[in-house]
Scaffold this motif. Sequence first.
Motif, PDB file in Angstrom:
ATOM      1  N   MET A  14    -117.593  31.791 -62.352  1.00 35.53           N
ATOM      2  CA  MET A  14    -116.794  31.948 -61.144  1.00 35.53           C
ATOM      3  C   MET A  14    -116.796  33.650 -60.870  1.00 35.53           C
ATOM      4  O   MET A  14    -116.789  34.460 -61.771  1.00 35.53           O
ATOM      5  N   ARG A  15    -116.774  33.917 -59.544  1.00 31.97           N
ATOM      6  CA  ARG A  15    -116.742  35.086 -59.257  1.00 31.97           C
ATOM      7  C   ARG A  15    -115.526  36.078 -59.734  1.00 31.97           C
ATOM      8  O   ARG A  15    -114.483  35.282 -60.009  1.00 31.97           O
ATOM      9  N   ASN A  16    -115.944  37.418 -59.775  1.00 36.67           N
ATOM     10  CA  ASN A  16    -114.467  38.176 -60.122  1.00 36.67           C
ATOM     11  C   ASN A  16    -113.617  38.367 -59.241  1.00 36.67           C
ATOM     12  O   ASN A  16    -114.051  38.883 -58.178  1.00 36.67           O
ATOM     13  N   LYS A  17    -112.491  37.971 -59.328  1.00 37.68           N
ATOM     14  CA  LYS A  17    -111.562  38.155 -58.287  1.00 37.68           C
ATOM     15  C   LYS A  17    -110.268  38.925 -58.833  1.00 37.68           C
ATOM     16  O   LYS A  17    -109.705  38.735 -59.829  1.00 37.68           O
ATOM     17  N   TRP A  18    -110.030  39.783 -58.086  1.00 35.91           N
ATOM     18  CA  TRP A  18    -108.691  40.632 -58.500  1.00 35.91           C
ATOM     19  C   TRP A  18    -107.577  40.436 -57.580  1.00 35.91           C
ATOM     20  O   TRP A  18    -106.697  41.213 -57.537  1.00 35.91           O
ATOM     21  N   TYR A  19    -107.497  39.241 -56.651  1.00 37.87           N
ATOM     22  CA  TYR A  19    -106.468  38.706 -55.917  1.00 37.87           C
ATOM     23  C   TYR A  19    -106.211  37.455 -55.961  1.00 37.87           C
ATOM     24  O   TYR A  19    -107.048  36.723 -56.738  1.00 37.87           O
ATOM     25  N   GLY A  20    -105.117  36.980 -55.609  1.00 35.53           N
ATOM     26  CA  GLY A  20    -104.739  35.505 -55.840  1.00 35.53           C
ATOM     27  C   GLY A  20    -104.504  35.324 -57.074  1.00 35.53           C
ATOM     28  O   GLY A  20    -104.322  35.975 -58.117  1.00 35.53           O
ATOM     29  N   GLU A  21    -104.514  33.787 -57.233  1.00 40.17           N
ATOM     30  CA  GLU A  21    -104.184  33.239 -58.375  1.00 40.17           C
ATOM     31  C   GLU A  21    -105.437  33.625 -59.385  1.00 40.17           C
ATOM     32  O   GLU A  21    -106.447  33.541 -58.867  1.00 40.17           O
ATOM     33  N   ARG A  75     -93.575  37.788 -44.448  1.00 37.93           N
ATOM     34  CA  ARG A  75     -94.298  38.487 -45.770  1.00 37.93           C
ATOM     35  C   ARG A  75     -94.170  40.187 -44.992  1.00 37.93           C
ATOM     36  O   ARG A  75     -93.890  41.101 -45.821  1.00 37.93           O
ATOM     37  N   LEU A 118    -111.637  49.092 -58.018  1.00 38.54           N
ATOM     38  CA  LEU A 118    -112.058  49.053 -56.673  1.00 38.54           C
ATOM     39  C   LEU A 118    -112.504  50.622 -56.433  1.00 38.54           C
ATOM     40  O   LEU A 118    -112.365  51.522 -57.323  1.00 38.54           O
ATOM     41  N   HIS A 127    -101.437  39.972 -57.706  1.00 42.03           N
ATOM     42  CA  HIS A 127    -100.301  39.442 -58.366  1.00 42.03           C
ATOM     43  C   HIS A 127     -99.590  40.315 -59.333  1.00 42.03           C
ATOM     44  O   HIS A 127    -100.310  40.237 -60.341  1.00 42.03           O
ATOM     45  N   TYR A 154    -102.944  43.479 -50.648  1.00 41.60           N
ATOM     46  CA  TYR A 154    -104.394  43.002 -51.306  1.00 41.60           C
ATOM     47  C   TYR A 154    -103.986  41.881 -52.000  1.00 41.60           C
ATOM     48  O   TYR A 154    -104.927  41.180 -52.694  1.00 41.60           O
ATOM     49  N   ASP A 155    -102.879  41.117 -51.728  1.00 44.66           N
ATOM     50  CA  ASP A 155    -102.359  39.947 -52.718  1.00 44.66           C
ATOM     51  C   ASP A 155    -102.885  40.182 -54.116  1.00 44.66           C
ATOM     52  O   ASP A 155    -103.446  39.035 -54.945  1.00 44.66           O
ATOM     53  N   ILE A 200     -99.135  43.937 -52.255  1.00 47.40           N
ATOM     54  CA  ILE A 200     -98.755  42.729 -51.352  1.00 47.40           C
ATOM     55  C   ILE A 200    -100.269  42.775 -50.410  1.00 47.40           C
ATOM     56  O   ILE A 200    -100.627  41.592 -50.117  1.00 47.40           O
ATOM     57  N   ARG A 215    -106.081  50.702 -56.809  1.00 47.91           N
ATOM     58  CA  ARG A 215    -107.442  50.623 -56.784  1.00 47.91           C
ATOM     59  C   ARG A 215    -108.224  51.215 -58.090  1.00 47.91           C
ATOM     60  O   ARG A 215    -109.364  50.463 -58.473  1.00 47.91           O
ATOM     61  N   GLU A 261    -103.757  30.793 -50.855  1.00 41.97           N
ATOM     62  CA  GLU A 261    -104.871  30.465 -52.017  1.00 41.97           C
ATOM     63  C   GLU A 261    -105.780  29.556 -50.993  1.00 41.97           C
ATOM     64  O   GLU A 261    -106.824  30.061 -51.461  1.00 41.97           O
TER      65      GLU A 261
END
Lengths: 384, 384
Positions: B1-8, A22, B297, B34, B31-32, B29, B292, A345
């Motif tokens: 669910m927690r607030n996620k700005w990365y991943g799925e 990556r 962020l 998508h 910070y993952d 990339i 950001r 994940e």
Amino acid sequence: MRNKWYGEGFKLGVLGGGQLGRMLIQSAINYDVHVYVMDGNESAPCSRFAYEFTKGDIQSYDDVLQFGADKDVLTVEIEHINVDALEALEKQGVKVYPQPHVLRIIQDKGKQKMFYKKHNIPTASFELINNANELSNYANQLPLIQKMRTGGYDGKGVQVLNSSDDLAKSFDAPSLLETKIDFKKELSVIVARNEKGEIKSFPVVECEFNEKLNLVEFLFSPANISMELENKAKLIAEDVIQKLEMTGLLAVELFLTQDNQLLVNEVAPRTHNSGHHTIECNKTSQFEQHLRAIIGLPLGSTAFEIPGVMVNLLGEQGFNGSAYYQGLEQVIEEEGVYVHLYGKEQTKPYRKMGHVTVTNQELEAAKAKARRLQDVIKVISSQE
Amino acid sequence: MRNKWYGEGFKLGVLGGGQLGRMLIQSAINYDVHVYVMDGNESAPCSRFAYEFTKGDIQSYDDVLQFGADKDVLTVEIEHINVDALEALEKQGVKVYPQPHVLRIIQDKGKQKMFYKKHNIPTASFELINNANELSNYANQLPLIQKMRTGGYDGKGVQVLNSSDDLAKSFDAPSLLETKIDFKKELSVIVARNEKGEIKSFPVVECEFNEKLNLVEFLFSPANISMELENKAKLIAEDVIQKLEMTGLLAVELFLTQDNQLLVNEVAPRTHNSGHHTIECNKTSQFEQHLRAIIGLPLGSTAFEIPGVMVNLLGEQGFNGSAYYQGLEQVIEEEGVYVHLYGKEQTKPYRKMGHVTVTNQELEAAKAKARRLQDVIKVISSQE
């Protein structure tokens, strides 16, 4: 047609689709090098960023052969690859870097040690055994390190045998027995060699291991050693890559003993955890350097940009599931803090989920900040 | 669910798939995050690196609406987007940054100037006309700059009317007429504002235009101006983004007049050519800063890492076809030289194909090297 290593018409294949691939891709984007990746896991860290992703088993002869057949250059991001297939591809004219003969030596920790011995490369003294029974011959030499000759990875397949009580837990497999070295520091040198034989080392770094996990926990750049030792370590690394006749990047892990001897512990013929800081801390990153080495470019400058500390982000004990990075916002609020998440994940205990590099003109300030931030950021799992 | 700005589970949409989106993805990339991209061209610079790529027309109401509907945050890498669709998406609860109201103002150079006037932002005096006929009323005020109110880009839709002879070539379209400013320097400030209203500017840079192409040719960081002017320029930029109530990154281009006045020329509500050097020269790159700002962020430090010069790699005149970067190997052999190719297969005269950043602790040394290297590297087309 002119020789082009970018754009359409040039295919770089990478076997393995993890974080090393990556970060290689992130670097390859700058040069428009098209990176094709094969991995057994469709949601591997590389899968969305490869120019083309192929699902396949890197230990399968057929899968590797088929994947490699139309590539101009083929490389690896893990050593455990089907080398028979790589040899067949090399014969077909595919450039395989590191070369199969290097992987053959490195995949087998016994062969690796014999290579050092043959070429007068300083290393801890050792014996080879075929099974647990043969261990009894060496009971009077304890403590010893037992390493399985093949199949170990990331601290697995390695254990310390301190006393005869430990013999019962020994691996019953062809193994390497090494004298346990009483070392002051563990050092690492990343060295690259390109097709023309040009060789360049990065400055020496110092690794702080987590003994329990047998994993690098902190990495300091530069290492706190004398210029004499710095030069000596680089010469050893350059000697190893030269004698391996290898093209690509090689990570050389060294022990600095109590009496200031440098001994090669082991090497990895690829980008390495002990070189992640180079992304921010050096003129050229290890990923770009590997790319340059294998596609026929001049090597880049390895000079310092800024001192730094790298800390791995490992999955916390007790958490399995969708990864949540507690404290992440707090960490990235600070200056000179660079987070790299690997896009996995699912977290599980001790899984390498990412790393953080902390830079500062004063290494001691970077160390203090890295230790503080390691307590702030935790890889746990999402809670509803 | 927690607030996620990365991943799925978090989708960042980008309208436009060019080099700005490509460099945003390189940064995302880490910070993952998508990144989903829509562009009309399936081989756009982003297409292979988007988490998912959608072929669609960014000026089509339906295409934009459909693409944006399932995104958490939507951003742009070019201003010429269907804003009606963005407004509809904003009403549906999609976070659109920069906000549609900002794009409405900026898409129309007339509205942009009226905004500056209304908010007491210093800018060259101007008149608005509806067609070429109305130009005759201003013939006694020549020289003037005529800018089409909408549709111009990268120097197109802009011309200087020096004398009455030039009136014949004027655009017959709703236009802005601006007093021609006799400037000493052209400056640029990249400023960011996040959802919470936190604002940070990058240090001021100096642009050296190629007059003929009306394109930035060299960019110098830092600008050679007094601290007083540096602070004044940043305050103007911060004032503009504040008054626009904009979330995201804004590039503010300024003239420094012969009598040391700063006048806003124009602004772009996105990552910008005048901020490419931040990848190597600042603690945070403009791409990460934009990311950001729009995903909630804290903003990153904009402090200097090292001085630098950025030079655009434009397609050479007389070459059309598969791009070949003459002199590239020679250029990357030098220390502190960072090449970014945008992955465009086809070159044509003056097309932006990439850029090179040259860093050095001494800006003058970086300038000399950049000018020398610009003569070495040429974007031509492949020859068989």
